[in-house]
Design an enzyme around this catalytic site. Sequence first.
Site, short mmCIF file in Angstrom:
data_model
loop_
_atom_site.label_atom_id
_atom_site.label_comp_id
_atom_site.label_asym_id
_atom_site.label_seq_id
_atom_site.Cartn_x
_atom_site.Cartn_y
_atom_site.Cartn_z
N LEU A 1 45.16 2.33 36.86
CA LEU A 1 45.22 0.88 36.78
C LEU A 1 46.60 0.38 36.36
CD1 LEU A 1 41.75 0.03 35.17
CD2 LEU A 1 42.43 -0.14 37.57
N HIS A 2 47.23 1.07 35.40
CA HIS A 2 48.58 0.68 35.01
C HIS A 2 49.56 0.86 36.17
CE1 HIS A 2 47.01 0.82 30.88
NE2 HIS A 2 48.09 0.15 30.53
N GLU A 3 49.43 1.97 36.88
CA GLU A 3 50.31 2.22 38.01
C GLU A 3 50.08 1.21 39.12
OE1 GLU A 3 53.30 3.64 40.13
OE2 GLU A 3 52.78 4.47 38.17
#
Length: 459
Positions: A389-391
């Site tokens: 999700l961060h990526e």
Amino acid sequence: MRVWSNIFRGVLPKKREKLQTCVSSMPLAATSNGVDQGHPDSNLERKKLESCNEEESLPRISSCYLRDSMITRLRTQGIPQDDLIRKLFGLNNVIWVLFALYFLRLLVVRIIHGLSPVCVDFLLTSICDAPKIILIFGLIWASSYTFFLILSLERLKFLSYNLANILLRLCLLLLLILPCKWILSSEYPVVPSFSVAAQATCYFLKIHSFIAVVEREYWRGTSLDVLLNWRMFSYFLIAPTLVYRVKGYPRTKKIRWKYFIGLFIQGCGLLFVMYLIMTEYMLPLFHNALDIHSVEFVVTLIVPTGIFYLLFFILIFEVMLNGFAELSCFGDRLFYEDWWNSVTHDEFLRKWNRPVYNYLMKIVYSHGRKMGTSKLNAMTLTIAYSSVLHELVLAVSFRRLRLYLMSLMMTQTPLIWLMNILLRIQERTRVYRQISNIFFWNYIFLGPTLLMLIYSREY
């Protein structure tokens, strides 16, 4: 000769005589029982008496008392929080004054050189089409009611369980994909693109939590009539939490508008300082990243990045979340703990972002454990889920999929395993805690700096 010998021997008055001297120097209003004790000087004289008693209780060598410095006493003795704030409030003011003077110098230097006080180009590109961005935020919020509608149709027997389940999963993916698709098809710069992607991800986590909690309680025997509460769901969408609770949340009685205005002023000040750091120290390096040596880039940028990281944390977790909690009368405001004292990386993950940590533990990690996976595998899957999700947010913001952030976050698993082993060996000694905490801070500052170096050279 007797006077000089007494001086060299360090002869002092006896305890009774010195205490009597302190008491006798007090005014009659502070020592008598029949006189008003609310005299303005009574508290001061009482403190003098307490200080005399405190000095008498200290060990004494000749005419000197064994006393530590102020900082040592604060560090080694159990000082109450109110006394600690009272003793250190001046240092807090000095830090803010130094910040203000330093950034005032930047403004004055720009004016002297014939430039505008601040670089407005980056600001104009960051707020371009702000009404359209706000509209996208509203559409993301409004589309969240689709999931409540699907479950309501299932409760009314208009949809079967399997069909409702398929529609919920499909709409959940669309809730995350459609805003990201809209960003990729447009030409918005990094800041508005990051804002929309982060907002879409936040509501993706909220709705995922809502679906998971409703399904879990439904299989435990709770009817959908009890689980589906329109007011509770609407409150959940605006509350600063990612975990849905069927029984509701702790609430405050009213909105403290003075407190909220104070948070708003703090947020504006933090945004201004962060903007100056970005335009004065970071953007010049980003624009010349290909011409600067990697080591020079990292060494030059690591301090501004560290300050920016800390200010960003304060802005999100201390100002914005508390502001939303105040407006929504949300009572549980433990958004972070003392993560700056972390000695292991899992301690940092537990403390620095409590809303996301609670979501990952109660929704992702617990589901993995129920599926029969081991603790290590469940933890690895949870970190991988968060890393993806961060990526995704960074990939959409920079319009490049490079997996740099995901790879860096996946190194947390071996770091957690290694540091926990060292922790058991050292048994939490003070020296080990200091070394581990220093290593932790270097990792925190170096990681974002390396990411900025990589992305600035490719963007």
